[in-house]
Write a protein that holds these residues in place. Structure first.
Motif, short mmCIF file in Angstrom:
data_model
loop_
_atom_site.label_atom_id
_atom_site.label_comp_id
_atom_site.label_asym_id
_atom_site.label_seq_id
_atom_site.Cartn_x
_atom_site.Cartn_y
_atom_site.Cartn_z
N HIS A 190 57.62 37.71 122.00
CA HIS A 190 56.94 36.62 122.71
C HIS A 190 56.81 35.40 121.81
O HIS A 190 55.78 35.18 121.17
CB HIS A 190 55.57 37.10 123.20
N PHE A 212 61.92 34.36 123.36
CA PHE A 212 61.20 35.23 124.28
C PHE A 212 62.23 36.22 124.84
O PHE A 212 63.34 35.81 125.20
CB PHE A 212 60.57 34.45 125.44
N TRP A 239 54.63 40.22 130.25
CA TRP A 239 53.85 40.28 129.01
C TRP A 239 52.36 40.48 129.32
O TRP A 239 51.68 41.29 128.67
CB TRP A 239 54.06 39.01 128.22
#
Length: 300
Positions: A38, A106, A154
């Protein structure tokens, strides 16, 4: 038992990353089915310390938000920059060469135990085996959509009531999004791509797939319904390198991986790579690398 640590799967990644969790825990997530990154690239810097190239056996989707990277995917050097979507499929060989300090990525890895959202034979066309990897420079809208989907996944994986069907459905949406953009680019390229470039792309794909079993140009020419002479000419004109050099490059890469990361004796590797005998295998490796297989293994 032979170990193959060059396979960068969930188990191997955990072994490498666990000692650094305090440093990277805010930017990575792992469970038994998937892994996520992330907005960081520290993970890749850590992996690069473990002697690439690597091979993966799963599906991985990513996007470059900032910075740039020079990476070799399946024998092809790629320079990926911000605004690029990246897909890596099972069997992909990855050799990271250089990552910029401001690189932000990401992405998500769907490990082999992940419940894929599509039945066998119903995968979106970009992921049905026709290509092993692709990199798509896309506009802001394409990146934004992918980013929103990944951000939602996420968020869900960090909640107490992790709901697997929701994550699976979001992964399906992400795959459809990548597939849509892949087909748009393929349609555009089909208009402009020359016949020679199409032949070269097909040749490289076949070499990546079959170099361990087939070392001669004739096999690939036959598979492509071309004469050996014509294929040889096209590959040299298109890439500046001979077809045999491409085959040798792929084969040597696979041999090096076996020598470096397994306990297999050279004779076994020679047999698995379809060489006539260990002596011929050793001479072939020495001619292309300047050292014997044993010396390379010991140096590694």
């Amino acid at each position: 038992m032979n170990k193959q640590p060059q396979l960068m799967d969930l188990s191997r990644m955990r072994d490498i990353l666990t000692p650094h969790l305090a440093q990277i825990s805010k930017n990575i997530f792992f469970n038994g089915e998937l892994g996520m990154i992330h907005g960081d690239h520290t993970v890749f810097s850590l992996l690069m310390r473990h002697k690439p190239p690597f091979i993966i056996n799963d599906h991985r989707f990513g996007m470059i938000i900032n910075g740039e990277a020079h990476i070799n995917f399946n024998l092809q050097d790629r320079h990926v920059t911000a605004g690029t979507l990246v897909y890596l499929g099972p069997g992909t060989i990855i050799n990271p060469i250089r990552l910029s300090d401001d690189l932000r990525i990401f992405g998500i890895a769907l490990f082999t135990d992940f419940p894929m959202p599509f039945a066998q034979g119903q995968m979106p066309s970009a992921f049905n085996g026709q290509v092993r990897d692709f990199q798509l420079p896309v506009g802001e809208a394409g990146i934004s959509t992918a980013r929103h989907i990944l951000d939602t996944i996420w968020h869900i994986v960090h909640t107490e009531d992790y709901h697997r069907p929701t994550v699976t459905a979001l992964v399906a949406a992400l795959m459809h999004h990548y597939d849509h953009l892949f087909r748009l680019q393929t349609d555009i390229q089909a208009v402009s791509r020359s016949r020679e470039q199409t032949i070269f792309d097909r040749f490289i794909s076949l070499v990546n797939q079959y170099c361990c079993e087939h070392h001669q140009i004739g096999y690939y020419a036959e598979r492509m319904c071309l004469t050996e002479r014509y294929l040889t000419t096209v590959i040299r004109q298109t890439s500046g390198t001979t077809a045999k050099d491409w085959i040798d490059r792929a084969l040597i890469t696979r041999i090096k991986i076996e020598l470096r990361h397994t306990d297999k004796p050279a004779a076994q590797i020679a047999e698995e790579m379809h060489f006539a005998n260990p002596s011929f295998f050793s001479k072939y490796f020495h001619r292309l690398t300047g050292m014997t297989p044993l010396k390379y293994k010991n140096n590694s």
